[in-house]
Design an enzyme around this catalytic site. Sequence first.
Site, short mmCIF file in Angstrom:
data_model
loop_
_atom_site.label_atom_id
_atom_site.label_comp_id
_atom_site.label_asym_id
_atom_site.label_seq_id
_atom_site.Cartn_x
_atom_site.Cartn_y
_atom_site.Cartn_z
N LYS A 68 0.86 -1.18 0.00
CA LYS A 68 0.00 0.00 0.00
C LYS A 68 0.90 1.23 0.00
O LYS A 68 1.70 1.43 0.92
CB LYS A 68 -0.88 -0.02 1.25
CG LYS A 68 -1.83 1.16 1.34
CD LYS A 68 -2.74 1.02 2.53
CE LYS A 68 -3.69 2.19 2.66
NZ LYS A 68 -4.51 2.10 3.85
N LYS A 107 -2.13 -1.56 -3.90
CA LYS A 107 -3.04 -0.42 -3.82
C LYS A 107 -2.24 0.88 -3.83
O LYS A 107 -1.28 0.97 -3.08
CB LYS A 107 -3.83 -0.54 -2.52
CG LYS A 107 -4.72 0.62 -2.19
CD LYS A 107 -5.28 0.42 -0.82
CE LYS A 107 -6.12 1.65 -0.50
NZ LYS A 107 -6.49 1.74 0.85
#
Length: 323
Positions: free
Chosen positions: A195, A248
């Site tokens: 992330k 992400k």
Amino acid sequence: MKHPESRPRRLRGSAAIRRLVRETHVSAAQMLQPVFVVEGDDVREPIAAMPGQYRYSVDACVAYCKRVSALGVGGILLFGVPGQKDDRASGAYARDGIVQRAVSAIREAVPGLLVMSDVCLCAYMSHGHCGVVRGEQIENDETLPLLAETAVSHAKAGADFVAPSDMMDGRVGAIRRALDDAGHYDVGIMSYAVKYASAFFGPFREAADSAPQFGDRRSYQMDPGNVREAVRLATMDADAGADIVMVKPAMPYLDVIARVREAVTLPVAAYQVSGEYAMIEAAAANGWIDREKAIDESLTAIRRAGADVVISYYAAEVAERLA
Ligand code: PBG
Ligand code: ZN
């Protein structure tokens, strides 16, 4: 073979042949729809920075989940927007917290729908950081028990999978052990393994009211320049007991999705985040791009890069169109 013997355009000449030889497909079954839950009754509150997305109270959320399930969407990913915050994120692991109530209501009313829940503390912390704060520091190891408790409380409420998004070191192992100790060995972990500290989360922080009140998230979320580190984190989370690893955001990080896909044998998920959604919506609203074509192309690109699972605010809409 060269031209004129070879004519690649033959495989593009009609819709029928293009469909026959298409390498990548988008389907409802491999998509997850994020859903925001708020306190209240009969609430369906528009999110300004994400036109077309809403925050639902538990009752309205159940009705929405019934529709999502009927459309054949792979599942939902739940985010709680609590009424109160403090500096221990107590709402995150409260037995009657917003996510816990939503999960059990959905579990009861929509059997068969795969229910995943985001596990993080930022929306429940008065300071908006994903971990426990001491001074200006985000404390790693002090945060782990709170995350583990949150995950177990979601499992108790009936979540099929928990999805830790905090980016603390060691949280997948800590959550796996806590779930097993509580007897929830059948509850899976979809780890936000990779992330990035991304500007593309902006609209989400409005939706979840989870913006940090000081500093930023760069001491725990990844530096956008790094890809070897992504492979390392995905491998570590796989070893620590994750069942699915996530990258992400998605579209700015297609190379990362491809590298992670090669490095691990677990399913790889990619999250088309709020800012990716907002960009498409804003450009389409101005008449600058064809909205549906841009949606389909973006999802196809994320799948082509190697994502087995796509988390997208477009999941329900696309499922409706594919039906
Ligand atoms: C919470 C969390 C965030 C997102 C998912 N879980 C925001 C953040 O880390 O600031 C972003 C999702 C999106 O932008 O759509 N840690
Ligand atoms: Zn967070």
